[in-house]
Scaffold this active site. Structure first.
Site, PDB file in Angstrom:
ATOM      1  CG  ASP A   1      -2.185  -0.794   0.999  1.00 52.57           C
ATOM      2  OD1 ASP A   1      -2.497  -1.097  -0.173  1.00 52.57           O
ATOM      3  OD2 ASP A   1      -2.847  -1.135   2.000  1.00 52.57           O
TER       4      ASP A   1
ATOM      5  CE  LYS B   1       1.065  -7.359  -6.955  1.00 48.62           C
ATOM      6  NZ  LYS B   1       1.313  -6.190  -6.109  1.00 48.62           N
TER       7      LYS B   1
ATOM      8  CG  ASP C   1      -2.039  -4.449  -7.481  1.00 50.88           C
ATOM      9  OD1 ASP C   1      -2.757  -3.504  -7.130  1.00 50.88           O
ATOM     10  OD2 ASP C   1      -0.973  -4.747  -6.916  1.00 50.88           O
TER      11      ASP C   1
ATOM     12  CD  GLU D   1       1.910  -3.370  -8.204  1.00 50.82           C
ATOM     13  OE1 GLU D   1       1.050  -3.223  -9.073  1.00 50.82           O
ATOM     14  OE2 GLU D   1       1.684  -3.324  -6.968  1.00 50.82           O
TER      15      GLU D   1
ATOM     16  N   GLY E   1       4.341  -6.204  -1.793  1.00 50.60           N
ATOM     17  CA  GLY E   1       4.794  -5.829  -0.455  1.00 50.60           C
ATOM     18  C   GLY E   1       5.970  -4.872  -0.472  1.00 50.60           C
TER      19      GLY E   1
ATOM     20  CB  CYS F   1       1.497  12.868  -2.266  1.00 52.05           C
ATOM     21  SG  CYS F   1       2.973  13.886  -2.228  1.00 52.05           S
TER      22      CYS F   1
ATOM     23  CG  LEU G   1      -2.543  11.244  -8.976  1.00 49.51           C
ATOM     24  CD1 LEU G   1      -2.153   9.964  -9.711  1.00 49.51           C
ATOM     25  CD2 LEU G   1      -2.468  12.442  -9.917  1.00 49.51           C
TER      26      LEU G   1
END
Ligand SMILES: Nc1ncnc2c1ncn2[C@@H]1O[C@H](COP(=O)(O)OP(=O)(O)OP(=O)(O)O)[C@@H](O)[C@H]1O
Ligand SMILES: [Mg+2]
Length: 224
Positions: free
Chosen positions: A12, A39, A47, A106, A109, A167, A200
């Site tokens: 996350d 992934k 995902d 990707e 964790g 962010c 975003l």
């Protein structure tokens, strides 16, 4: 190596958002060059379904290995009486690598997360010779997480290209100087900070994602 591993300091942290931003960027600004997306493996839902929604990619192609429980892969696999078949993931990656001009992978964790009983994400990044970018979320504790993950990357001899700050909240942008100052992170880790992904409002807006990626220093990440 025309591939990039998008790793994070933790789950996350924004790996999917950075991966989506790079994907949107490439499709917008490099329309003549192909791009594969993977992934590494997925536990639970998330995902692969999102990549299908955003980019029309079949979940089975994005994620060769999938387990039901949202736990670390070796534990999720054990619950199903299965093993993590890393060989299968490697073969899938190899095929993508031969087929596409660039392949985004990707991770899962954090860099220290296990992909099987013997291997962490960092070990795999080294073993597969993957250039790697580390996503660090802008929040309290970010500096320590960045330092610890870069130290692990060094120990595992990962080809780490740099850090991207992310962010996660609307407040994070104004708080970067307090929570994750790039200069301090750079001097503590000796690793370049390649930029910041802004908060975003809609992380599925492909135009905004492409522009967010365009503001990063991409030279050390994308193939020439
Ligand atoms: N810059 C951002 N702006 C807005 N929301 C964000 C941003 N970055 C991450 N998020 C949100 O935070 C959550 C976690 O981000 P994300 O899914 O990218 O993390 P991850 O590192 O890929 O997690 P996982 O380990 O499960 O793969 C998501 O709901 C995502 O939409
Ligand atoms: Mg993700």
């Amino acid at each position: 190596m025309n591939a990039l591993l998008i790793a994070g300091t933790d789950t996350d942290t924004g790996k999917t958002v950075l991966t989506s931003a790079l994907m949107a960027y490439w499709r917008t600004f490099q329309p003549d060059r192909s791009l594969g997306l993977m992934k590494l493996m997925q536990t639970g839902t998330g995902d692969r379904e999102l990549y299908a929604e955003l980019f029309g990619l079949s979940p089975d192609i994005t994620t060769p290995l999938h387990f039901q429980a949202p736990l670390a892969p070796p534990i999720a696999a054990q619950q199903e009486g299965r093993q993590v078949d890393l060989e299968r993931v490697w073969t899938h990656f190899e095929q993508m690598h031969q087929r596409y001009d660039w392949v985004l992978v990707e991770a899962l964790g954090g860099l220290g997360s296990p992909v099987d009983g013997q291997t962490t994400v960092a070990d795999l990044a080294w073993d597969w010779h993957l250039p790697t970018v580390l996503v660090v979320p802008v929040r309290l504790g970010a500096i320590a997480q960045a330092v610890a993950n870069v130290a692990l990357a060094r120990q595992a001899k990962v080809n780490l290209r740099g850090i991207v700050l992310n962010c996660l909240s609307p407040e994070a942008e104004a708080a970067i100087a307090h929570l994750a100052p790039p200069k301090l992170i750079r001097s503590l880790t000796q690793m370049p900070v390649l930029g910041t992904l802004p908060y975003l409002e809609n992380p599925k807006d492909l135009e905004k994602l492409a522009h967010a990626a365009a503001h990063l220093q991409l030279e050390s990440l994308i193939p020439v």
